[in-house]
Scaffold this motif. Structure first.
Motif, PDB file in Angstrom:
ATOM      1  N   THR A  88       2.080 -14.048  13.136  1.00 17.15           N
ATOM      2  CA  THR A  88       2.437 -12.667  13.415  1.00 17.15           C
ATOM      3  C   THR A  88       2.668 -11.942  12.099  1.00 17.15           C
ATOM      4  OG1 THR A  88       3.530 -13.302  15.479  1.00 17.15           O
ATOM      5  CG2 THR A  88       4.048 -11.129  14.594  1.00 17.15           C
ATOM      6  N   THR A  89       2.000 -10.819  11.944  1.00 15.78           N
ATOM      7  CA  THR A  89       2.177  -9.986  10.764  1.00 15.78           C
ATOM      8  C   THR A  89       2.658  -8.612  11.185  1.00 15.78           C
ATOM      9  OG1 THR A  89       0.463 -11.129   9.488  1.00 15.78           O
ATOM     10  CG2 THR A  89       1.026  -8.899   8.801  1.00 15.78           C
ATOM     11  N   ALA A  90       3.734  -8.149  10.578  1.00 11.14           N
ATOM     12  CA  ALA A  90       4.229  -6.795  10.798  1.00 11.14           C
ATOM     13  C   ALA A  90       4.046  -6.009   9.512  1.00 11.14           C
ATOM     14  CB  ALA A  90       5.698  -6.809  11.202  1.00 11.14           C
ATOM     15  N   GLY A  91       3.319  -4.908   9.592  1.00 10.18           N
ATOM     16  CA  GLY A  91       3.169  -3.996   8.468  1.00 10.18           C
ATOM     17  C   GLY A  91       3.904  -2.707   8.781  1.00 10.18           C
ATOM     18  N   PHE A  92       4.691  -2.210   7.829  1.00  8.32           N
ATOM     19  CA  PHE A  92       5.490  -1.021   8.119  1.00  8.32           C
ATOM     20  C   PHE A  92       5.799  -0.277   6.822  1.00  8.32           C
ATOM     21  CE2 PHE A  92       8.080  -4.785   7.718  1.00  8.32           C
ATOM     22  CZ  PHE A  92       9.097  -4.419   6.842  1.00  8.32           C
ATOM     23  N   TYR A  93       6.172   0.982   6.969  1.00  9.28           N
ATOM     24  CA  TYR A  93       6.485   1.841   5.833  1.00  9.28           C
ATOM     25  C   TYR A  93       7.972   2.188   5.862  1.00  9.28           C
ATOM     26  CZ  TYR A  93       1.470   2.501   5.208  1.00  9.28           C
ATOM     27  OH  TYR A  93       0.135   2.306   5.002  1.00  9.28           O
ATOM     28  N   LEU A  94       8.647   2.057   4.710  1.00  4.57           N
ATOM     29  CA  LEU A  94      10.049   2.428   4.581  1.00  4.57           C
ATOM     30  C   LEU A  94      10.219   3.750   3.838  1.00  4.57           C
ATOM     31  CD1 LEU A  94      11.627  -1.059   3.819  1.00  4.57           C
ATOM     32  CD2 LEU A  94      11.543   0.171   5.993  1.00  4.57           C
ATOM     33  N   GLY A  95       9.134   4.456   3.697  1.00  2.00           N
ATOM     34  CA  GLY A  95       9.152   5.765   3.064  1.00  2.00           C
ATOM     35  C   GLY A  95       7.854   6.471   3.358  1.00  2.00           C
ATOM     36  N   ASN A  96       7.710   7.647   2.799  1.00  2.00           N
ATOM     37  CA  ASN A  96       6.464   8.403   2.961  1.00  2.00           C
ATOM     38  C   ASN A  96       5.299   7.583   2.430  1.00  2.00           C
ATOM     39  OD1 ASN A  96       4.264  10.307   2.401  1.00  2.00           O
ATOM     40  ND2 ASN A  96       5.780  11.885   2.943  1.00  2.00           N
ATOM     41  N   SER A 142       2.585   8.358   1.282  1.00  2.00           N
ATOM     42  CA  SER A 142       1.923   8.891   0.093  1.00  2.00           C
ATOM     43  C   SER A 142       2.621   8.446  -1.182  1.00  2.00           C
ATOM     44  CB  SER A 142       1.883  10.417   0.152  1.00  2.00           C
ATOM     45  OG  SER A 142       3.190  10.964   0.063  1.00  2.00           O
ATOM     46  N   THR A 143       3.854   7.905  -1.062  1.00  4.42           N
ATOM     47  CA  THR A 143       4.603   7.459  -2.239  1.00  4.42           C
ATOM     48  C   THR A 143       5.158   6.050  -2.081  1.00  4.42           C
ATOM     49  OG1 THR A 143       6.660   8.440  -1.389  1.00  4.42           O
ATOM     50  CG2 THR A 143       5.287   9.817  -2.825  1.00  4.42           C
ATOM     51  N   THR A 144       4.873   5.390  -0.959  1.00  2.00           N
ATOM     52  CA  THR A 144       5.453   4.073  -0.679  1.00  2.00           C
ATOM     53  C   THR A 144       4.385   3.121  -0.174  1.00  2.00           C
ATOM     54  OG1 THR A 144       7.514   5.180  -0.010  1.00  2.00           O
ATOM     55  CG2 THR A 144       7.283   2.859   0.560  1.00  2.00           C
ATOM     56  N   TYR A 145       4.324   1.917  -0.761  1.00  2.00           N
ATOM     57  CA  TYR A 145       3.392   0.897  -0.295  1.00  2.00           C
ATOM     58  C   TYR A 145       3.794   0.386   1.082  1.00  2.00           C
ATOM     59  CZ  TYR A 145       1.572   0.429  -5.097  1.00  2.00           C
ATOM     60  OH  TYR A 145       0.997   0.646  -6.322  1.00  2.00           O
ATOM     61  N   ILE A 146       2.851  -0.233   1.770  1.00  2.00           N
ATOM     62  CA  ILE A 146       3.139  -0.845   3.056  1.00  2.00           C
ATOM     63  C   ILE A 146       3.892  -2.163   2.834  1.00  2.00           C
ATOM     64  CG2 ILE A 146       0.910  -2.055   3.197  1.00  2.00           C
ATOM     65  CD1 ILE A 146       0.997  -1.512   6.243  1.00  2.00           C
ATOM     66  N   SER A 147       4.972  -2.366   3.567  1.00  4.53           N
ATOM     67  CA  SER A 147       5.736  -3.618   3.532  1.00  4.53           C
ATOM     68  C   SER A 147       5.187  -4.578   4.583  1.00  4.53           C
ATOM     69  CB  SER A 147       7.218  -3.354   3.806  1.00  4.53           C
ATOM     70  OG  SER A 147       7.777  -2.514   2.825  1.00  4.53           O
ATOM     71  N   LEU A 149       6.301  -7.944 -12.483  1.00  5.92           N
ATOM     72  CA  LEU A 149       5.246  -7.614 -11.519  1.00  5.92           C
ATOM     73  C   LEU A 149       4.564  -6.318 -11.914  1.00  5.92           C
ATOM     74  CD1 LEU A 149       3.851  -8.012  -8.686  1.00  5.92           C
ATOM     75  CD2 LEU A 149       5.730  -6.638  -7.750  1.00  5.92           C
ATOM     76  N   TYR A 150       3.226  -6.335 -11.860  1.00  7.06           N
ATOM     77  CA  TYR A 150       2.424  -5.108 -11.944  1.00  7.06           C
ATOM     78  C   TYR A 150       1.546  -5.076 -10.706  1.00  7.06           C
ATOM     79  CZ  TYR A 150      -0.874  -1.550 -13.475  1.00  7.06           C
ATOM     80  OH  TYR A 150      -1.640  -0.418 -13.545  1.00  7.06           O
ATOM     81  N   ASP A 151       1.635  -4.001  -9.928  1.00 11.79           N
ATOM     82  CA  ASP A 151       0.892  -3.937  -8.666  1.00 11.79           C
ATOM     83  C   ASP A 151       0.436  -2.504  -8.403  1.00 11.79           C
ATOM     84  OD1 ASP A 151      -0.233  -4.409  -6.217  1.00 11.79           O
ATOM     85  OD2 ASP A 151       1.552  -5.306  -5.309  1.00 11.79           O
ATOM     86  N   SER A 152      -0.862  -2.271  -8.550  1.00 15.89           N
ATOM     87  CA  SER A 152      -1.427  -0.952  -8.259  1.00 15.89           C
ATOM     88  C   SER A 152      -2.220  -0.958  -6.958  1.00 15.89           C
ATOM     89  CB  SER A 152      -2.312  -0.484  -9.419  1.00 15.89           C
ATOM     90  OG  SER A 152      -3.426  -1.343  -9.595  1.00 15.89           O
ATOM     91  N   ARG A 153      -2.109  -2.037  -6.164  1.00 16.04           N
ATOM     92  CA  ARG A 153      -2.734  -2.073  -4.841  1.00 16.04           C
ATOM     93  C   ARG A 153      -1.857  -1.290  -3.863  1.00 16.04           C
ATOM     94  NH1 ARG A 153      -2.317  -8.172  -3.494  1.00 16.04           N
ATOM     95  NH2 ARG A 153      -0.175  -7.541  -3.937  1.00 16.04           N
ATOM     96  N   ASN A 154      -2.475  -0.611  -2.919  1.00 16.97           N
ATOM     97  CA  ASN A 154      -1.646   0.107  -1.953  1.00 16.97           C
ATOM     98  C   ASN A 154      -1.461  -0.674  -0.659  1.00 16.97           C
ATOM     99  OD1 ASN A 154      -4.301   0.456  -0.971  1.00 16.97           O
ATOM    100  ND2 ASN A 154      -3.670   2.277   0.167  1.00 16.97           N
ATOM    101  N   ASN A 155      -2.129  -1.822  -0.533  1.00 17.42           N
ATOM    102  CA  ASN A 155      -2.040  -2.593   0.702  1.00 17.42           C
ATOM    103  C   ASN A 155      -2.257  -4.065   0.379  1.00 17.42           C
ATOM    104  OD1 ASN A 155      -2.368  -3.810   3.215  1.00 17.42           O
ATOM    105  ND2 ASN A 155      -3.451  -2.083   4.099  1.00 17.42           N
ATOM    106  N   SER A 156      -1.192  -4.864   0.446  1.00 12.21           N
ATOM    107  CA  SER A 156      -1.315  -6.289   0.124  1.00 12.21           C
ATOM    108  C   SER A 156      -1.955  -7.075   1.263  1.00 12.21           C
ATOM    109  CB  SER A 156       0.061  -6.871  -0.193  1.00 12.21           C
ATOM    110  OG  SER A 156       0.943  -6.732   0.918  1.00 12.21           O
ATOM    111  N   GLY A 205      -7.805  -2.099  -7.237  1.00 13.15           N
ATOM    112  CA  GLY A 205      -6.537  -2.067  -7.949  1.00 13.15           C
ATOM    113  C   GLY A 205      -6.332  -3.375  -8.686  1.00 13.15           C
ATOM    114  N   CYS A 206      -5.150  -3.536  -9.258  1.00  8.49           N
ATOM    115  CA  CYS A 206      -4.813  -4.730 -10.035  1.00  8.49           C
ATOM    116  C   CYS A 206      -3.461  -5.278  -9.591  1.00  8.49           C
ATOM    117  CB  CYS A 206      -4.752  -4.408 -11.527  1.00  8.49           C
ATOM    118  SG  CYS A 206      -6.304  -3.886 -12.262  1.00  8.49           S
ATOM    119  N   TYR A 207      -3.295  -6.581  -9.803  1.00  2.00           N
ATOM    120  CA  TYR A 207      -2.037  -7.257  -9.482  1.00  2.00           C
ATOM    121  C   TYR A 207      -1.798  -8.311 -10.543  1.00  2.00           C
ATOM    122  CZ  TYR A 207       1.125 -10.484  -6.973  1.00  2.00           C
ATOM    123  OH  TYR A 207       2.164 -11.302  -6.614  1.00  2.00           O
ATOM    124  N   ALA A 208      -0.583  -8.357 -11.076  1.00  2.00           N
ATOM    125  CA  ALA A 208      -0.195  -9.411 -12.014  1.00  2.00           C
ATOM    126  C   ALA A 208       1.259  -9.770 -11.749  1.00  2.00           C
ATOM    127  CB  ALA A 208      -0.382  -8.961 -13.460  1.00  2.00           C
TER     128      ALA A 208
END
Length: 383
Positions: free
Chosen positions: A63-71, A73-78, A204-211, A217-220
Motif C-alpha cells: 500500500t502506497t499513500a501519496g499526499f501533499y502537506l502544502g501547496n 506548487s511549493t511542496t513535494y509529494i510525501s 540530501l539534494y533532491d530536485s525531483r518533484n515526485n519520488s 531531476g537529480c537526487y544525491a
C-alpha cells in the motif's frame, strides 16, 4: 523565505489509470463536489503472492499513500509505504517506510521501521562464491531508522538521524554455524543477538518533484552512521552510504520517454561491523537494487553499484509502459579489500498506471543474472 521551484509537468488530462477502468467497469461516477485533481491524498494497493527468502510462498500486500502537506506548487509529494507479508507458518514482515515533505519543503522527515521474521540465504563474503555454496540463516529483526533534514538552500538539506538494528537469535539451519561458514567473527555467534545503535549525519539534494515516479531531476544522498556503546551498540563501528541518481527526459511533453541512472557506494569505515550490517546487494535503504540478483548474493566491507533504465510509455494515455534495465555491482574481497569481480544483471518490465495523479505504477519486472532469474511485482519505480 527560501523556496524550491517545484516543477510539475504532469498533465492528467486524457490520461487513464486502473482507477478509471474500475469506475467504467462498475459504473461508478465520482462526486462533482470535489474533482479528483484537487485531492491531496492518493492511495494505491496491490495484493500479490510470491516466494519469500528461504523458500515457500507468502501473501504480500503493498500500500502506497501519496499526499501533499502544502501547496503542490511549493511542496513535494510525501509518501508512506506499507508492505506486510506472511505465509501462515510463522514467517512475516511488517515494514513501514515514509518520506515526508513539510509545507514549502522546509523539512524532510524520513523513516524506516520494520518487524520481521526473515530467513534467507547467505553466500559469505566477496564475489567468488558459487551459487550453490550458500547457507540458510534465520533470525527475528527489528529496525528503527528516523532522520530529520532542514533545508539549507534550494534543493539542499542537512540533518541528523538515529538508526537501530536488532537481530535476535541468529542461527543457521541444519546445525550449520554462521561463523564457520563466513569466517567472520562479528555478529555471527550461534543463537546470539546483534544490536547496533547509533546516530547519523545526513546530506540530501533532491530536485525531483515526485519520488514515486521520478521525472527529470537529480537526487544525491549521503549518510554517515556512527554506532557507539554509549547508545547501546554491541560494537563501535561506522559506515558511509552515498547514493546518486539522474533522470533525463528524451521528449518534450507527450508520452514518457526517460533515461534514468543510479549509482551508490556503501562502505564500512572501521572494524567491528556485525555481519548482517555489512554492505550487501538488495539491502540499500529501499531494497530495490540488484533486480535479477538474489538478495544477499554479494556482501563485503565495500559495495559499489551502477544501474541504468530506459522508461517509455506504450500508450499515449499513459496506462501502459515498459522499461529496460541493466546493472553491475562489485563487493570488496575479504583479504585484499579490492573490487576484483563484477556482477552484471539485466531485464525488462511492464508498467501499468494505477493512479495517474500520484504517478504510481504497478511494475512487473523480469530480471536475470548468472545462475538466477526472478519476476518482481512492485508499486512505484525501482528508483
Amino acid at each position: 523565505m527560501i523556496r524550491d521551484t517545484v516543477y510539475n509537468p504532469v498533465n492528467t488530462y486524457g490520461q487513464r489509470d486502473l482507477i478509471d477502468i474500475g469506475r467504467d467497469v462498475f459504473n461508478i461516477r465520482p462526486s462533482k463536489v470535489k474533482v479528483e485533481e484537487e485531492k491531496n491524498v492518493y492511495f494505491s494497493f496491490l495484493p500479490i503472492s510470491s516466494t519469500v527468502p528461504g523458500g515457500g510462498k507468502a501473501l504480500f500486500t503493498s500500500t502506497t499513500a501519496g499526499f501533499y502537506l502544502g501547496n503542490r506548487s511549493t511542496t513535494y509529494i510525501s509518501t508512506i509505504n506499507f508492505t506486510p507479508y506472511f505465509n501462515f507458518r510463522g514467517r512475516y514482515g511488517l515494514p513501514i517506510r515514509s518520506n515526508i515533505w513539510l509545507k514549502n519543503n522546509d523539512w524532510n522527515i524520513q523513516g524506516d521501521t520494520r518487524v520481521m521474521v526473515y530467513p534467507h540465504y547467505t553466500w559469505g563474503l566477496g564475489g567468488t562464491n558459487d551459487n550453490d555454496d550458500k547457507m540458510l540463516i534465520d533470525y527475528k529483526y527489528i529496525r528503527f531508522y528516523q532522520s530529520a533534514l532542514k533545508r539549507i538552500k534550494p534543493y539542499f538539506y542537512a540533518g541528523v538521524g538515529y538508526n537501530l538494528d536488532y537481530y535476535v537469535n541468529i542461527e543457521g539451519h541444519d546445525n550449520s554455524k554462521l561463523k564457520d561458514f563466513t569466517g567472520y567473527r562479528f555478529g555471527t555467534g550461534d543463537s546470539k543477538n546483534s544490536f547496533s545503535s547509533g546516530a547519523s549525519l545526513n546530506l540530501l539534494y533532491d530536485s525531483r518533484n515526485n519520488s514515486i515516479n521520478p521525472l527529470p531531476g537529480c537526487y544525491a544522498n549521503l549518510i554517515y552512521r556512527f554506532n557507539t556503546r554509549m547508545l547501546g551498540s554491541i560494537n563501535h563501528w561506522q559506515s558511509l552510504y552515498v547514493d546518486m541518481r539522474k533522470y533525463v527526459s528524451l521528449s518534450n511533453g507527450g508520452p514518457k520517454n526517460v533515461l534514468a541512472f543510479w549509482s551508490y557506494y556503501w562502505t564500512t569505515l572501521s572494524g567491528g561491523t556485525p555481519y548482517l550490517n555489512l554492505p550487501s546487494i538488495g539491502w540499500d535503504p529501499y531494497q530495490r537494487s540488484g533486480r535479477g540478483i538474489s538478495q544477499n548474493r554479494f556482501r563485503g566491507d565495500k559495495l559499489i553499484y551502477f544501474e541504468s533504465e530506459y522508461r517509455r510509455d506504450i500508450t499515449r494515455n499513459g496506462l501502459l509502459g515498459f522499461v529496460l534495465f541493466a546493472s553491475i555491482n562489485s563487493v570488496s574481497e575479504p583479504d585484499t579489500k579490492r573490487f576484483a569481480y563484477w556482477n552484471p544483471a539485466g531485464g525488462s518490465g511492464l508498467r501499468i498506471k494505477f493512479n495517474k495523479n500520484s504517478g504510481t505504477n504497478i511494475g512487473v519486472d523480469y530480471g536475470m543474472s548468472k545462475g538466477y532469474s526472478a519476476v518482481m511485482v512492485t508499486l512505484g519505480e525501482a528508483f
